[in-house]
Scaffold this motif. Structure first.
Motif, PDB file in Angstrom:
ATOM      1  N   MET A   1       0.225  -1.088   0.256  1.00  0.00           N
ATOM      2  CA  MET A   1      -0.178  -0.073  -0.069  1.00  0.00           C
ATOM      3  C   MET A   1       0.965   1.634   0.086  1.00  0.00           C
ATOM      4  N   SER A   2       0.872   1.606  -1.071  1.00  0.00           N
ATOM      5  CA  SER A   2       1.719   3.453  -0.919  1.00  0.00           C
ATOM      6  C   SER A   2       1.334   3.733   0.304  1.00  0.00           C
ATOM      7  N   PRO A   3       2.258   5.504   1.045  1.00  0.00           N
ATOM      8  CA  PRO A   3       2.228   5.794   1.712  1.00  0.00           C
ATOM      9  C   PRO A   3       0.565   6.835   1.279  1.00  0.00           C
ATOM     10  N   ASN A   4       0.537   7.421   0.834  1.00  0.00           N
ATOM     11  CA  ASN A   4      -0.253   8.164   0.116  1.00  0.00           C
ATOM     12  C   ASN A   4      -2.219   7.507   0.715  1.00  0.00           C
ATOM     13  N   LEU A   5      -2.185   6.378  -0.558  1.00  0.00           N
ATOM     14  CA  LEU A   5      -3.395   5.662   0.161  1.00  0.00           C
ATOM     15  C   LEU A   5      -3.683   5.180   1.949  1.00  0.00           C
ATOM     16  N   ALA A   6      -2.330   5.035   2.178  1.00  0.00           N
ATOM     17  CA  ALA A   6      -2.648   4.794   3.757  1.00  0.00           C
ATOM     18  C   ALA A   6      -2.766   5.351   4.587  1.00  0.00           C
ATOM     19  N   GLY A   7      -2.891   6.509   3.825  1.00  0.00           N
ATOM     20  CA  GLY A   7      -2.919   8.221   5.097  1.00  0.00           C
ATOM     21  C   GLY A   7      -4.224   8.653   4.516  1.00  0.00           C
ATOM     22  N   ALA A   8      -4.787   8.530   3.496  1.00  0.00           N
ATOM     23  CA  ALA A   8      -5.732   8.557   2.865  1.00  0.00           C
ATOM     24  C   ALA A   8      -7.034   7.724   4.010  1.00  0.00           C
ATOM     25  N   LEU A   9      -7.081   6.634   3.782  1.00  0.00           N
ATOM     26  CA  LEU A   9      -7.609   5.347   4.602  1.00  0.00           C
ATOM     27  C   LEU A   9      -7.397   5.615   6.587  1.00  0.00           C
ATOM     28  N   LEU A  10      -6.099   6.225   6.471  1.00  0.00           N
ATOM     29  CA  LEU A  10      -6.142   6.214   8.286  1.00  0.00           C
ATOM     30  C   LEU A  10      -6.558   7.716   8.501  1.00  0.00           C
ATOM     31  N   MET A  11      -7.233   8.617   7.142  1.00  0.00           N
ATOM     32  CA  MET A  11      -7.848   9.888   8.292  1.00  0.00           C
ATOM     33  C   MET A  11      -9.328   9.983   7.867  1.00  0.00           C
ATOM     34  N   MET A  12     -10.344   9.042   7.039  1.00  0.00           N
ATOM     35  CA  MET A  12     -10.844   8.093   6.792  1.00  0.00           C
ATOM     36  C   MET A  12     -11.476   7.685   8.053  1.00  0.00           C
ATOM     37  N   TYR A 223      -5.708   8.393  17.895  1.00  0.00           N
ATOM     38  CA  TYR A 223      -5.018   7.331  17.152  1.00  0.00           C
ATOM     39  C   TYR A 223      -4.367   7.053  15.840  1.00  0.00           C
ATOM     40  N   PHE A 224      -5.763   7.459  14.684  1.00  0.00           N
ATOM     41  CA  PHE A 224      -5.503   8.119  13.431  1.00  0.00           C
ATOM     42  C   PHE A 224      -5.391   8.919  12.574  1.00  0.00           C
ATOM     43  N   SER A 225      -5.879   9.870  14.036  1.00  0.00           N
ATOM     44  CA  SER A 225      -5.732  11.475  13.384  1.00  0.00           C
ATOM     45  C   SER A 225      -3.832  11.892  13.250  1.00  0.00           C
ATOM     46  N   VAL A 226      -3.516  11.136  14.337  1.00  0.00           N
ATOM     47  CA  VAL A 226      -1.556  11.871  14.568  1.00  0.00           C
ATOM     48  C   VAL A 226      -0.900  10.471  13.936  1.00  0.00           C
ATOM     49  N   ALA A 227      -1.680   9.669  13.092  1.00  0.00           N
ATOM     50  CA  ALA A 227      -0.643   8.403  12.402  1.00  0.00           C
ATOM     51  C   ALA A 227      -1.278   9.060  11.645  1.00  0.00           C
ATOM     52  N   THR A 228      -2.399   9.773  10.824  1.00  0.00           N
ATOM     53  CA  THR A 228      -2.246  10.390   9.411  1.00  0.00           C
ATOM     54  C   THR A 228      -1.191  11.892   8.957  1.00  0.00           C
ATOM     55  N   MET A 229      -1.542  12.266   9.610  1.00  0.00           N
ATOM     56  CA  MET A 229      -0.796  13.604   9.787  1.00  0.00           C
ATOM     57  C   MET A 229       0.840  13.285   9.373  1.00  0.00           C
ATOM     58  N   PHE A 240      -9.395  13.940   2.936  1.00  0.00           N
ATOM     59  CA  PHE A 240     -10.799  13.713   2.897  1.00  0.00           C
ATOM     60  C   PHE A 240     -10.996  13.306   4.139  1.00  0.00           C
ATOM     61  N   ARG A 241     -10.492  14.531   4.739  1.00  0.00           N
ATOM     62  CA  ARG A 241     -11.424  14.873   5.751  1.00  0.00           C
ATOM     63  C   ARG A 241     -12.268  15.683   6.044  1.00  0.00           C
ATOM     64  N   TYR A 242     -13.347  15.612   4.398  1.00  0.00           N
ATOM     65  CA  TYR A 242     -14.423  16.317   4.580  1.00  0.00           C
ATOM     66  C   TYR A 242     -15.117  14.918   4.921  1.00  0.00           C
ATOM     67  N   THR A 243     -15.405  13.292   4.744  1.00  0.00           N
ATOM     68  CA  THR A 243     -15.453  12.254   5.102  1.00  0.00           C
ATOM     69  C   THR A 243     -16.559  12.863   6.129  1.00  0.00           C
ATOM     70  N   GLY A 244     -16.104  13.154   7.092  1.00  0.00           N
ATOM     71  CA  GLY A 244     -16.030  13.681   7.951  1.00  0.00           C
ATOM     72  C   GLY A 244     -17.805  14.408   8.302  1.00  0.00           C
ATOM     73  N   LEU A 245     -18.339  14.861   7.280  1.00  0.00           N
ATOM     74  CA  LEU A 245     -19.525  15.970   6.873  1.00  0.00           C
ATOM     75  C   LEU A 245     -19.895  14.778   6.273  1.00  0.00           C
ATOM     76  N   ILE A 246     -19.490  13.904   5.870  1.00  0.00           N
ATOM     77  CA  ILE A 246     -20.699  13.053   5.085  1.00  0.00           C
ATOM     78  C   ILE A 246     -20.865  12.064   6.627  1.00  0.00           C
ATOM     79  N   TRP A 247     -20.370  11.507   7.944  1.00  0.00           N
ATOM     80  CA  TRP A 247     -20.822  10.818   8.627  1.00  0.00           C
ATOM     81  C   TRP A 247     -21.656  11.581   9.847  1.00  0.00           C
TER      82      TRP A 247
END
Length: 288
Positions: A1-12, A223-229, A240-247
């Motif tokens: 998994m690329s760092p960008n994909l991992a970061g996007a999943l962590l952010m979501m 944990y995920f927010s720290v890992a995301t940054m 991908f932070r904006y997925t929070g608005l959908i939830w």
């Protein structure tokens, strides 16, 4: 998994955890004193994180002095954020408050320019100004629909901005779990002392279940927010932070029967659009 994909999943994952925590916490509402709830949630979260850290072996405190100062700044920001955010949460619709929080990419961009000397061109500055006009549509100061607790939401945005900027400056060798543990402990200890000022209420099985859920989700969110940054390209991950608005829209409607009015949705749309544009410009400049 690329760092960008991992970061996007962590952010979501982070946004989902924080929103589910918000829903569980809002369900308790004012039936339990704020600091009692925060303290009990902190106790459970600490037990969970210590168990997880023991299993994974991912906590150590061999950290440089500069990093300790940044962690201390994060902890102060977490405590103040918890106070402002939860007061707003108990007195606003979940989606409205979450919409205000969508200004974070804009405030973080502005913060990196002001405090880290990062160059921000006129396009991104214009996007920040327009984005803040969207926030004003959500808050609507001076109108009949104005909720003073929206200002608490804005204060929470400022505190989370400080937290995220401090996180970006941490060294790579500081474990994310250590940072998460420090954040949870700081909120728990402060809340424990503050809770002594008001009488405690009995913890019913319903309250206990909701606090346990909140503790589980807040641990995941931290944990995920720290890992995301600290994973991948921030300009790719941040949208991908904006997925929070959908939830928050879904949970607010399903659990509390709330749905934002037209002006709030328009304001949220402006904030999201300007945030996405800002992130697009950052990415284009990095490639350029």
């Amino acid at each position: 998994m690329s760092p960008n994909l991992a970061g996007a999943l962590l952010m979501m994952a982070s946004m989902a955890c924080f929103t589910f925590n918000d829903a569980a916490t809002k369900s308790i509402g004012t039936q339990m004193p704020l600091f009692q709830m925060l303290f009990l949630r902190g106790v459970l979260s600490t037990i969970l994180i210590l168990f997880l850290a023991r299993t994974l072996g991912t906590v150590h405190f061999r950290i440089r002095r500069d990093d300790w100062l940044l962690i201390a700044l994060r902890c102060v920001a977490e405590v103040v954020t918890a106070y402002f955010f939860l007061n707003a949460l108990f007195n606003m619709q979940l989606a409205n408050l979450t919409a205000i929080l969508q200004a974070l990419p804009l405030t973080v961009t502005l913060g990196t320019a002001l405090f880290f000397g990062e160059k921000v061109g006129w396009r991104r500055m214009l996007a920040i100004v327009v984005g803040f006009s969207g926030v004003l549509l959500i808050v609507r100061p001076g109108t009949d629909g104005f909720n003073v607790y929206a200002l608490y939401g804005l204060a929470a945005v400022m505190c989370v901005t400080v937290r995220d900027l401090a996180t970006k400056k941490l060294s790579k060798d500081v474990p994310s779990m250590t940072v998460t543990l420090c954040a949870i402990l700081s909120v728990m200890i402060f809340s424990g002392f503050a809770s002594l000022a008001t009488p405690w209420v009995p913890v019913t099985p319903q309250f206990a279940g909701l606090i346990a859920l909140a503790a589980l989700f807040i641990l995941g969110g931290y944990y995920f927010s720290v890992a995301t940054m600290r994973t991948g390209d921030v300009s790719f991950i941040a949208p991908f932070r904006y997925t929070g608005l959908i939830w928050s829209l879904l949970l607010g409607w399903l659990i509390f029967g709330d749905w934002p009015d037209g002006l709030t949705m328009l304001g949220a749309g402006i904030v999201v659009a300007m945030g996405l544009f800002t992130l697009y410009r950052e990415r284009a400049l990095l490639k350029g």
